[in-house]
Write an enzyme that holds these catalytic residues in place. Structure first.
Site, PDB file in Angstrom:
ATOM      1  N   HIS A  34      -0.517  -5.025  -3.524  1.00  0.00           N
ATOM      2  CA  HIS A  34      -1.819  -5.115  -2.864  1.00  0.00           C
ATOM      3  C   HIS A  34      -1.933  -4.093  -1.735  1.00  0.00           C
ATOM      4  O   HIS A  34      -2.909  -3.333  -1.660  1.00  0.00           O
ATOM      5  CB  HIS A  34      -2.002  -6.537  -2.320  1.00  0.00           C
ATOM      6  CG  HIS A  34      -3.278  -6.770  -1.591  1.00  0.00           C
ATOM      7  ND1 HIS A  34      -4.374  -7.377  -2.176  1.00  0.00           N
ATOM      8  CD2 HIS A  34      -3.668  -6.481  -0.313  1.00  0.00           C
ATOM      9  CE1 HIS A  34      -5.357  -7.440  -1.299  1.00  0.00           C
ATOM     10  NE2 HIS A  34      -4.956  -6.909  -0.160  1.00  0.00           N
ATOM     11  N   GLU A  35      -0.945  -4.058  -0.861  1.00  0.00           N
ATOM     12  CA  GLU A  35      -1.005  -3.130   0.275  1.00  0.00           C
ATOM     13  C   GLU A  35      -0.859  -1.679  -0.171  1.00  0.00           C
ATOM     14  O   GLU A  35      -1.422  -0.780   0.458  1.00  0.00           O
ATOM     15  CB  GLU A  35       0.063  -3.489   1.311  1.00  0.00           C
ATOM     16  CG  GLU A  35      -0.076  -4.878   1.913  1.00  0.00           C
ATOM     17  CD  GLU A  35      -1.443  -5.156   2.510  1.00  0.00           C
ATOM     18  OE1 GLU A  35      -2.153  -4.198   2.917  1.00  0.00           O
ATOM     19  OE2 GLU A  35      -1.834  -6.343   2.562  1.00  0.00           O
TER      20      GLU A  35
ATOM     21  N   HIS B 249      -4.283  -0.341  -0.820  1.00  0.00           N
ATOM     22  CA  HIS B 249      -4.906   0.155   0.406  1.00  0.00           C
ATOM     23  C   HIS B 249      -4.317   1.512   0.801  1.00  0.00           C
ATOM     24  O   HIS B 249      -5.050   2.452   1.145  1.00  0.00           O
ATOM     25  CB  HIS B 249      -4.675  -0.835   1.547  1.00  0.00           C
ATOM     26  CG  HIS B 249      -5.497  -2.074   1.482  1.00  0.00           C
ATOM     27  ND1 HIS B 249      -6.871  -2.051   1.455  1.00  0.00           N
ATOM     28  CD2 HIS B 249      -5.139  -3.391   1.458  1.00  0.00           C
ATOM     29  CE1 HIS B 249      -7.328  -3.300   1.419  1.00  0.00           C
ATOM     30  NE2 HIS B 249      -6.297  -4.125   1.413  1.00  0.00           N
TER      31      HIS B 249
END
Length: 491
Positions: free
Chosen positions: A256-257, A260
């Site tokens: 997920h990170e 980003h």
């Protein structure tokens, strides 16, 4: 030096200072001694004062006025759009208020962490009350007589209103609730059990980060209570967390990170340290993290590869084969924590927070009643009661640091991710054959070209519309979730 050159030189210095301030925040979450919080609050307030002064500098208004109507290319016009928006916003917020918010929210983060550890909302409530009072004052200044929540939302998703989100979320909620009810009534797939060495988790999580294109020469992976991504351009850092009983928490927080971080790393380098050199909005940002984590990372093809990686790292961990592992990864189960929620239930967590924070900002809900309101809504939406504040109203850091208007961008990002996944599958029909080998590059290359490289060049909705070839809609996300979970659960 032309007015445009002078303005951009000023903007680059401002962006560099923004990155320095961000690094202070990263340090606070990862390395800073606990006792340094009061001093860090002063440091953050000082940085905010400097940044605020630069944003409202009279020269900026002069340069913008001189450039009004100038014949500039699309890139330059986009730079001006961001600078003008930032200048207009900063000019409406008094410098002393901006500094007070920075100081109070920095200190509030530590108070929240202590209250969360002690499971005592009452010790955090006065601080939260102060944060809300300051943020409401800021919102009123920004709204200039308009809707306070919309003014705050504009910090994270320019061009979107609370009413628009309410309509979109209103279309999501009943379908998600119905699908959740059907799934929870069916037989559940196997659940992961056992103990998984945390050092080995970190070793595999770094391999996953690289597999999704994270450039470790311009980034690093550390541990934090709440996983996050920080920075842009040449220095983009991520954090994750480990649990001996739940390695998926570590692996999927990391993926997920990385979504980003990849967005920030893949922006056109010509935009470095300019207003275009960052992700255009949190909704678009979240679309990247969620499509990396879910549509790619939790796909049948990629989980087949991950199954082999986990077998190599941990040996036999009780899941018979790749199909069972895929169902295990996507298992729908009761839980309190938003960041650990499965795809199907995640948005229900966000919609609850959206409604609560709008009520807080409007003054329809008081801090003294927030814990009870949270618990009542949670039980109504999920069917069981919150057992303690750290699993309820104290679980997220966002409100302590003043991020009102941020939560809805998580679900908006899921909607955007659904749109992008639909377009990606059309553009790369053989994607699964690559994912099955642990090769995400056809997907990440497409996202880099169609979304990430643009940075702030286009408005948020335009980024998604250009990539999809149609305006954003919740329909692709709902279709994806229906197909996936009816298949896994045999509905």
């Amino acid at each position: 030096m032309t007015a445009f050159d002078a303005l951009m030189a000023h903007a680059r210095e401002t962006q560099a200072l923004v990155q320095v301030a961000g690094r202070l925040g990263w340090d606070q979450e990862t390395m800073m001694p606990r006792g340094a919080a009061p001093q860090r609050g002063e440091e953050m307030a000082a940085m905010e004062s400097v940044l605020h002064a630069r944003r409202v500098d009279a020269r900026v208004a002069g340069w913008l006025a001189e450039l009004d109507g100038a014949d500039l290319d699309a890139q330059a016009q986009a730079q001006l759009r961001h600078i003008r928006r930032s200048h207009d916003r900063a000019s409406k917020v008094p410098a002393d208020l901006a500094a007070r918010i920075a100081r109070v929210t920095s200190e509030a983060q530590g108070t929240w962490a202590e209250a969360r550890s002690a499971d005592d909302f009452a010790t955090f409530a006065p601080t939260l009350e102060e944060v809300i009072t300051l943020k409401r004052e800021e919102g009123q200044a920004l709204a200039n007589g308009g809707d306070v929540y919309d003014a705050m939302l504009a910090d994270y998703e320019p061009g979107t209103t609370g009413a628009e989100l309410e309509a979109m979320f209103g279309a999501l909620r009943p379908e998600l609730a119905a699908l959740r009810a059907a799934v929870r009534a069916a037989d559940a797939p196997p659940k992961l059990s056992g103990s998984f060495d945390e050092a080995a988790q970190m070793k595999l999580t770094r391999k996953l980060a690289r597999a999704f294109g994270y450039d470790m020469t311009h980034g690093r992976v550390d541990k934090a209570v709440h996983p996050f991504s920080s920075g842009s351009g040449l220095d983009v850092r991520i954090t994750t967390r480990t649990s001996a009983e739940d390695p998926f928490n570590c692996f999927y927080s990391t993926i997920h990170e990385v979504g980003h971080a990849a967005y920030e790393q893949n922006i056109n380098r010509d935009y470095l340290l300019t207003p275009l050199g960052e992700g255009v909005s949190m909704g678009v940002h979240e679309s990247q993290s969620r499509i990396y984590e879910n549509q790619i990372g939790r796909s049948r093809a990629f989980t087949g590869w991950l199954y082999g990686q986990m077998r190599d790292m941990f040996g036999d961990f009780g899941i018979a084969d790749e199909d069972a592992f895929y169902a295990c990864v996507n298992r729908v189960s009761d839980g309190y924590i938003r960041t650990e929620a499965d795809e199907l239930q995640y948005n229900l967590h966000v919609l609850m927070r959206f409604d609560l924070e709008r009520a807080l900002m409007a003054g329809d809900l008081q801090v003294a009643d927030l814990e009870a309101a949270w618990n009542d809504r949670f039980e109504a939406d999920f069917g069981f009661a919150v057992d303690k504040p750290s699993n309820g109203v104290l679980q997220d850091v966002h409100w302590s640091v003043g991020l009102f208007g941020y939560f809805p961008t998580y679900s908006l990002g899921n909607v955007y991710a659904g749109c992008l996944h639909e377009a990606l599958r059309s553009a790369v029909p053989d994607l699964d054959s690559h994912l099955a080998q642990g090769d995400t590059s056809p997907a990440t290359d497409w996202l880099r070209e169609n979304v990430q490289s643009h940075g702030g060049l286009y408005e948020p909705r335009d980024v998604i519309a250009r990539a999809r070839g149609a305006d954003p809609s919740e329909a692709p996300l709902l279709a994806y979730l229906r197909e996936k979970f009816t298949t896994i659960y045999g509905l």
